[in-house]
Scaffold this motif. Sequence first.
Motif, PDB file in Angstrom:
ATOM      1  N   THR A  84      11.182  15.088   9.068  1.00  0.00           N
ATOM      2  CA  THR A  84      12.220  16.007   8.619  1.00  0.00           C
ATOM      3  C   THR A  84      13.493  15.739   9.401  1.00  0.00           C
ATOM      4  N   ASN A  85      14.621  16.105   8.817  1.00  0.00           N
ATOM      5  CA  ASN A  85      15.907  16.067   9.500  1.00  0.00           C
ATOM      6  C   ASN A  85      16.482  17.474   9.635  1.00  0.00           C
ATOM      7  N   THR A  86      15.615  18.467   9.502  1.00  0.00           N
ATOM      8  CA  THR A  86      16.044  19.862   9.548  1.00  0.00           C
ATOM      9  C   THR A  86      15.535  20.542  10.810  1.00  0.00           C
ATOM     10  N   LEU A  87      16.441  21.152  11.554  1.00  0.00           N
ATOM     11  CA  LEU A  87      16.086  21.980  12.707  1.00  0.00           C
ATOM     12  C   LEU A  87      16.209  23.431  12.272  1.00  0.00           C
ATOM     13  N   ASN A  88      15.079  24.112  12.127  1.00  0.00           N
ATOM     14  CA  ASN A  88      15.068  25.486  11.642  1.00  0.00           C
ATOM     15  C   ASN A  88      15.346  26.452  12.789  1.00  0.00           C
ATOM     16  N   VAL A  89      16.540  27.036  12.796  1.00  0.00           N
ATOM     17  CA  VAL A  89      16.874  28.019  13.834  1.00  0.00           C
ATOM     18  C   VAL A  89      16.721  29.442  13.302  1.00  0.00           C
ATOM     19  N   ASP A  90      16.271  29.570  12.071  1.00  0.00           N
ATOM     20  CA  ASP A  90      16.083  30.894  11.474  1.00  0.00           C
ATOM     21  C   ASP A  90      14.723  31.459  11.897  1.00  0.00           C
ATOM     22  N   LEU A  91      14.569  31.643  13.199  1.00  0.00           N
ATOM     23  CA  LEU A  91      13.286  32.097  13.720  1.00  0.00           C
ATOM     24  C   LEU A  91      13.039  33.580  13.430  1.00  0.00           C
ATOM     25  N   TRP A  92      14.094  34.312  13.129  1.00  0.00           N
ATOM     26  CA  TRP A  92      13.894  35.728  12.831  1.00  0.00           C
ATOM     27  C   TRP A  92      13.002  35.887  11.603  1.00  0.00           C
ATOM     28  N   THR A 112      16.242  27.245   5.161  1.00  0.00           N
ATOM     29  CA  THR A 112      14.819  27.061   5.413  1.00  0.00           C
ATOM     30  C   THR A 112      14.049  28.343   5.111  1.00  0.00           C
ATOM     31  N   HIS A 113      14.689  29.251   4.387  1.00  0.00           N
ATOM     32  CA  HIS A 113      13.970  30.456   3.989  1.00  0.00           C
ATOM     33  C   HIS A 113      12.877  30.065   3.006  1.00  0.00           C
ATOM     34  N   SER A 114      11.700  30.617   3.203  1.00  0.00           N
ATOM     35  CA  SER A 114      10.554  30.217   2.390  1.00  0.00           C
ATOM     36  C   SER A 114      10.668  30.635   0.937  1.00  0.00           C
ATOM     37  N   MET A 115      11.630  31.500   0.587  1.00  0.00           N
ATOM     38  CA  MET A 115      11.781  31.878  -0.811  1.00  0.00           C
ATOM     39  C   MET A 115      12.097  30.670  -1.694  1.00  0.00           C
ATOM     40  N   THR A 116      12.588  29.588  -1.080  1.00  0.00           N
ATOM     41  CA  THR A 116      12.872  28.375  -1.854  1.00  0.00           C
ATOM     42  C   THR A 116      11.590  27.757  -2.423  1.00  0.00           C
ATOM     43  N   ASN A 152      16.970  20.066  -0.385  1.00  0.00           N
ATOM     44  CA  ASN A 152      17.918  21.016  -0.975  1.00  0.00           C
ATOM     45  C   ASN A 152      19.288  20.968  -0.316  1.00  0.00           C
ATOM     46  N   GLN A 153      19.414  20.284   0.818  1.00  0.00           N
ATOM     47  CA  GLN A 153      20.629  20.378   1.609  1.00  0.00           C
ATOM     48  C   GLN A 153      21.882  19.977   0.826  1.00  0.00           C
ATOM     49  N   LYS A 154      21.845  18.835   0.156  1.00  0.00           N
ATOM     50  CA  LYS A 154      23.017  18.361  -0.592  1.00  0.00           C
ATOM     51  C   LYS A 154      23.371  19.316  -1.726  1.00  0.00           C
ATOM     52  N   HIS A 155      22.359  19.902  -2.344  1.00  0.00           N
ATOM     53  CA  HIS A 155      22.597  20.841  -3.436  1.00  0.00           C
ATOM     54  C   HIS A 155      23.206  22.140  -2.922  1.00  0.00           C
ATOM     55  N   ILE A 156      22.743  22.590  -1.752  1.00  0.00           N
ATOM     56  CA  ILE A 156      23.302  23.796  -1.146  1.00  0.00           C
ATOM     57  C   ILE A 156      24.737  23.554  -0.703  1.00  0.00           C
ATOM     58  N   TYR A 157      25.006  22.361  -0.192  1.00  0.00           N
ATOM     59  CA  TYR A 157      26.383  22.034   0.209  1.00  0.00           C
ATOM     60  C   TYR A 157      27.315  22.048  -1.001  1.00  0.00           C
ATOM     61  N   ARG A 158      26.852  21.503  -2.131  1.00  0.00           N
ATOM     62  CA  ARG A 158      27.691  21.487  -3.334  1.00  0.00           C
ATOM     63  C   ARG A 158      28.005  22.914  -3.789  1.00  0.00           C
ATOM     64  N   ALA A 183      -0.249  29.286   6.876  1.00  0.00           N
ATOM     65  CA  ALA A 183       1.101  29.566   7.386  1.00  0.00           C
ATOM     66  C   ALA A 183       1.740  28.295   7.932  1.00  0.00           C
ATOM     67  N   GLY A 184       0.938  27.451   8.606  1.00  0.00           N
ATOM     68  CA  GLY A 184       1.458  26.182   9.119  1.00  0.00           C
ATOM     69  C   GLY A 184       1.904  25.265   8.000  1.00  0.00           C
ATOM     70  N   LEU A 185       1.121  25.217   6.921  1.00  0.00           N
ATOM     71  CA  LEU A 185       1.519  24.424   5.755  1.00  0.00           C
ATOM     72  C   LEU A 185       2.840  24.932   5.199  1.00  0.00           C
ATOM     73  N   GLN A 186       3.014  26.233   5.198  1.00  0.00           N
ATOM     74  CA  GLN A 186       4.270  26.819   4.720  1.00  0.00           C
ATOM     75  C   GLN A 186       5.447  26.357   5.572  1.00  0.00           C
ATOM     76  N   VAL A 187       5.275  26.292   6.875  1.00  0.00           N
ATOM     77  CA  VAL A 187       6.323  25.810   7.773  1.00  0.00           C
ATOM     78  C   VAL A 187       6.724  24.384   7.404  1.00  0.00           C
ATOM     79  N   ILE A 188       5.730  23.530   7.179  1.00  0.00           N
ATOM     80  CA  ILE A 188       5.989  22.122   6.840  1.00  0.00           C
ATOM     81  C   ILE A 188       6.723  22.014   5.507  1.00  0.00           C
ATOM     82  N   LEU A 189       6.263  22.769   4.522  1.00  0.00           N
ATOM     83  CA  LEU A 189       6.859  22.684   3.188  1.00  0.00           C
ATOM     84  C   LEU A 189       8.294  23.198   3.175  1.00  0.00           C
ATOM     85  N   GLU A 190       8.579  24.259   3.922  1.00  0.00           N
ATOM     86  CA  GLU A 190       9.937  24.784   3.914  1.00  0.00           C
ATOM     87  C   GLU A 190      10.906  23.823   4.614  1.00  0.00           C
TER      88      GLU A 190
END
Length: 449
Positions: free
Chosen positions: A118-126, A182-186, A166-172, A152-159
Amino acid sequence: MATLQSWIEFILALGAPVFVPFIMIVVGLFARMKLKEAVSAALTLGVAFIGMNIVVGFMMDSMGPAARSFAQNTGIQLNIIDGGWTSLATLAWAWPLAFFMFPLQLGLNILMLITKQTNTLNVDLWNVWGKILTAVLVLGVSGSIPLAFIVAGLQVILELKLGDVNQKHIYRLTQIPGVTSTHSMTLFGIILYPLNRLFDYIPGLNKHIDANWLKEKIGVFAENHVMGFIIGGLLGLFASYSLQETLLLGVQAAASLTLFPMVAKLFMQALAPLSDAVSEFMRRRFSGRELHIGLDWPIMAGCNEIWVTAIVLVPVTLLLAAVLPGNNILPFAGIINLSLAVPALIVTGGNLLRMILLGLVTTPVFLYIATYFAPIITNLARQTNALDVPAGQMISWSTLEYPVYRYIFTQVAAGSLLGIVGAIVWLGLFSWYVKDMKKRAQAMADDQL
């Protein structure tokens, strides 16, 4: 361990507006930002969260009574209370093993970064509470603590994987650089994507219709404040409000849609300098890698398509709750279905018409799965004394986030053959989603050349 847990609980009790900026200061200083710049950016981010919470709360408080009035007018009588996300978050934190979800999420994220998965650092620990709730639901169905943490661990990996694609799409959509959600609702996007692809073959649905398109076609009627007034006024009519109440609701909805983009600009103002610092840090140390900061969904809250979709679906959700056989939950606290609107925004690229159609098709999924989990959630609530549920009633969440993932993998944990087959299909759809969203991102990049 007890001291560390108490400190974590203290910080979490402050909420996302304090906790996430604190993490951002740490990340900024690690990326060699100046202290004053890191603190300024973090405070601006905190202001953005507070501002968004105020506007969202204002809209919920305005729309909620109208939805309740509409439900009363239809004579709906259902025995499952919709406690919304706050009730289920309370239940999640009441789990004695909740604290251990933090090292699991952080450990998996660091391992995936080191191994270039991954190239994502999830800081949304809340929002770790979402993984805790998944584990609690798995435990409630299977009785297995190890399986609860595995799912739950699988969920962490998938998100994290979705955060990447999704990053490029969110930027657009947002024009905020260097961040993703990195909210799991995605995860619900995995179910929406095949339906959205099906729309490609339906005449009239292959045109991109977003808020800007509406402005070009219908002028002032698609302006945020006018569109909000119209939608709010229609909801007031559905609720049988008086003329005065209907006009007030229209103005409140107009205010909400006007303020969302204004507050969303604060996210860009806060995150742009941090994104630049992190990008430069990664460029110096990891040549060829681009690191994204994973944040909560409100970075997309400036997209009006989310709110138009969510509000339009309010009367639809109530009507479906009344007529669907087997549904026993009355939508209440979760009536504004962000669990659908946010992933629909990403999947469709902000196509408003498709977002609403996806809502019409998939709203029953939310209601039925909320009904299915109600006995489990009610039982857990009474066992932990986390929630007070009146006798003869049950509690659930009508717009439970990523309901299909939670339903399928709780069934897998319970040893259900149908659940195992469903998981295989779901993971196949996940692979398809990742592959196609990468292609879409590349196509967008090529168009910009």
